[in-house]
Scaffold this active site. Structure first.
Site, PDB file in Angstrom:
ATOM      1  N   LYS A 107      61.324 -16.684  37.477  1.00 43.74           N
ATOM      2  CA  LYS A 107      60.194 -16.247  36.660  1.00 43.74           C
ATOM      3  C   LYS A 107      60.141 -17.179  35.470  1.00 43.74           C
ATOM      4  O   LYS A 107      61.152 -17.778  35.087  1.00 43.74           O
ATOM      5  CB  LYS A 107      60.411 -14.812  36.174  1.00 43.74           C
ATOM      6  CG  LYS A 107      59.146 -14.091  35.815  1.00 43.74           C
ATOM      7  CD  LYS A 107      58.353 -13.760  37.075  1.00 43.74           C
ATOM      8  CE  LYS A 107      57.518 -12.525  36.984  1.00 43.74           C
ATOM      9  NZ  LYS A 107      57.312 -11.913  38.288  1.00 43.74           N
TER      10      LYS A 107
HETATM   11  N1  GLU Z   1      54.068 -12.524  39.965  1.00 45.96           N
HETATM   12  C1  GLU Z   1      54.275 -12.074  41.283  1.00 45.96           C
HETATM   13  C2  GLU Z   1      55.392 -11.051  41.338  1.00 45.96           C
HETATM   14  O1  GLU Z   1      55.855 -10.551  40.341  1.00 45.96           O
HETATM   15  C3  GLU Z   1      54.548 -13.150  42.323  1.00 45.96           C
HETATM   16  C4  GLU Z   1      54.396 -14.534  41.892  1.00 45.96           C
HETATM   17  C5  GLU Z   1      54.419 -15.533  43.034  1.00 45.96           C
HETATM   18  O2  GLU Z   1      53.563 -15.425  43.860  1.00 45.96           O
HETATM   19  O3  GLU Z   1      55.309 -16.367  43.025  1.00 45.96           O
HETATM   20  O4  GLU Z   1      55.821 -10.686  42.404  1.00 45.96           O
END
Ligand code: GLU
Length: 420
Positions: A107
Site C-alpha cells: 500500500k
Molecule cells: N485499493 C484496493 C484494495 O484495498 C486494491 C488496489 C489494487 O487494485 O491494487 O483492495
C-alpha cells in the site's frame, strides 16, 4: 518509538495475533509473517498554483515478497502515516493470499487532501510521487493500483511518468487505469460489484428476499456508489441510507441512488443532495436495516456501537472498518449479524487488478463479461471456503478468512526457507 507507531497498525497486529493463536503459529515465526518487508518514505516538493513550493510526505510499504511481486492501492488522504500504510499493506497480503493471487500485499500514498488541490497540483503530486518511487516499483516488483482519494486519472499519470522514464510504454506498472491506456473493462466497478455479489450470496444462504430488504451504505466513493447502484437497481434492495464525508441521509421510503450518483458526479459530494432526512453519520450505522455496508474509512464499528448494530448482514466494503474489540462483540452475535469480512468483501478490486496486470503482461484484451465471470468465480470459491472453515472450526468469518490467507503465506515461507 516504532516507525509504524499508529492505532491502525496496532489493530492489524492485534488481528494477526488472534489468527496466529488460532493457527498455533510458533512465536519465532510471528514477526517474520507480520512485519513489513520494506517501507519507503519520500518527500515530494511540488510547485503550487500560487507560486509557493509545498512539500508532501509520501509512503509505500511492501509487506512480503514471498509469493510474487507486491500489489496494492495508493491512498491520497490528509492524515496518512507510515503506520496506516503498513496496516493496509498487511491486510492486502491476507486479501491476496485468501483469493489465491500471486502477490504480496502493498500500500502507498501521499498525505494530502486531493479535494483541496487543483487539477494541476494533483497531477504534480501524482507524477512526483511516482517519480520518487521508480527505484522501488516495477511490473515484477510492486504494482500500484487505486485506493481512497485516487482514481483512473491518477493511475494514468503514474503510468505515463513511469513509462517516460523507461523510454517505452509500460502499462502493466499500475492497474485501475482508464481503458484507453491499457486498463481493463470492469475494473472501476469491480470492488462494488464484488460486494454486491457476496451480499446476494449471503442473502441466499439466509433465505432473505432482496425485494423486501433494505440497505444502508456508508461512503459514496468508488466502492459505495457502485454498491448502492447495483444493490438498488439490479438486486432490488431498497437503499434507505447513504452518506459521504459531508452528509448522511436517511429515507425509509428509499433513496433514488441514480440521482445521488449523478449529483455526486456533478457536484463532487452529497452535501446538497436533499432526498432524505439529514441524520448523524454515526447514528446511521445503528439504524434498522437488513444490509449495512461500511464503504469508507477504518474503525467505524467499535466496542461502543457493535452491540447496537441492527443489520442482518454486515458487508465490509472498506478496509478495516471493524476493530478487534467490536469483533469480540460481533462474534457473540454471530446468529444475528452475518459478517462478510473486508479481505473477502472488498477483494473484487484487487482481483480485477490482477486480471488487468495479466492482460497487460500478455497483451490480452478480455471483454467485460469475461472479466466479471472470472471475478465471480474467484469470489465464489473464497466465499465457500470461508463459510466452510468457519462452520467446521466454529470460528468467525473473519478468523476463517484471515487464517486462510495467513496460512498460505506461511506455507510459502516454510517451503522457501530462511536464507542464509
Ligand atoms: N485499493 C484496493 C484494495 O484495498 C486494491 C488496489 C489494487 O487494485 O491494487 O483492495
Amino acid at each position: 518509538m516504532h516507525i509504524y507507531d499508529d492505532a491502525v497498525f496496532t489493530m492489524a497486529c492485534d488481528q494477526f495475533q488472534v489468527i496466529a493463536d488460532y493457527l498455533n503459529i510458533d512465536k519465532n515465526d510471528r514477526d517474520r509473517l507480520m512485519m513489513p518487508k520494506r517501507s519507503m518514505a519520500v518527500t515530494l516538493p511540488v510547485h503550487m498554483d500560487d507560486g509557493s513550493t509545498k512539500t508532501f510526505q509520501g509512503y509505500r510499504v511492501q509487506h512480503h515478497l514471498t509469493l510474487g511481486p507486491t500489489k496494492g492501492g495508493t491512498r491520497f488522504s490528509p492524515d496518512l502515516s507510515m503506520g496506516e500504510t503498513a496496516a493496509l499493506a498487511m491486510w492486502m497480503s491476507w486479501k491476496c493470499a485468501l483469493n489465491n493471487l500471486p502477490y504480496g500485499g502493498a500500500k502507498g500514498g501521499v498525505a494530502c487532501d486531493p479535494s483541496k488541490l487543483s487539477r494541476n497540483e494533483l497531477e504534480a503530486v501524482s507524477r512526483r510521487y511516482m517519480q520518487e518511487m521508480i527505484p522501488f516499483v516495477g511490473p515484477h516488483t510492486d504494482i500500484m493500483g487505486p485506493d481512497m482519494g485516487t482514481n483512473e486519472q491518477v493511475m494514468a499519470w503514474f503510468m505515463d511518468t513511469y513509462s517516460v522514464y523507461q523510454g517505452y510504454c509500460v502499462n502493466e506498472i499500475v492497474t485501475g487505469k482508464p481503458v484507453s491506456v491499457g486498463g481493463t473493462e470492469g475494473r472501476r466497478e469491480s470492488t462494488g460489484r464484488g460486494v454486491v455479489y457476496l451480499v446476494e450470496r449471503a442473502m441466499d444462504m439466509l433465505k432473505m428476499d432482496p425485494e423486501k430488504s433494505t440497505a444502508i451504505i456508508q461512503g459514496f466513493g468508488n466502492v459505495g456508489s457502485v454498491a448502492a447502484l447495483s444493490l438498488g437497481l439490479k438486486t432490488g434492495v431498497k437503499i434507505v441510507g447513504i452518506s459521504d464525508h459531508t452528509v448522511a441521509l436517511y429515507n425509509p421510503k428509499g433513496i433514488d441512488v441514480k440521482a445521488a450518483d449523478q449529483h455526486v458526479q456533478k457536484k463532487g459530494n452529497l452535501r446538497a443532495f436533499d432526498e432524505g432526512d439529514r441524520i448523524d453519520a454515526n447514528e446511521m450505522l445503528e439504524m434498522e436495516c437488513d444490509v449495512l455496508v461500511p464503504a469508507a474509512v477504518d474503525r467505524v464499528i467499535h466496542e461502543k456501537n457493535a452491540s447496537k448494530l441492527k443489520c442482518r448482514i454486515l458487508a465490509e466494503g472498506a478496509n478495516g472498518p471493524t476493530t478487534p474489540e467490536a469483533d469480540l462483540i460481533l462474534n457473540k452475535r454471530w446468529d444475528e449479524v452475518f459478517v462478510i469480512p473486508d479481505i473477502l468483501c472488498n477483494a473484487g478490486g484487487v482481483i480485477v487488478s490482477y486480471f488487468e496486470w495479466v492482460q497487460g503482461l500478455q497483451s490480452y484484451l478480455w471483454t467485460e463479461t469475461e472479466v466479471t465471470d472470472k471475478l465471480f468465480r474467484i469470489l465464489e470459491h473464497s466465499f465457500s471456503q470461508v463459510i466452510r472453515r468457519a462452520k467446521a472450526d466454529k470460528v468467525s468469518h473473519r478468523t476463517a478468512a484471515m487464517a486462510t490467507g495467513v496460512e498460505r503465506v506461511m506455507k510459502a515461507k516454510v517451503a522457501r526457507g530462511l536464507f542464509p
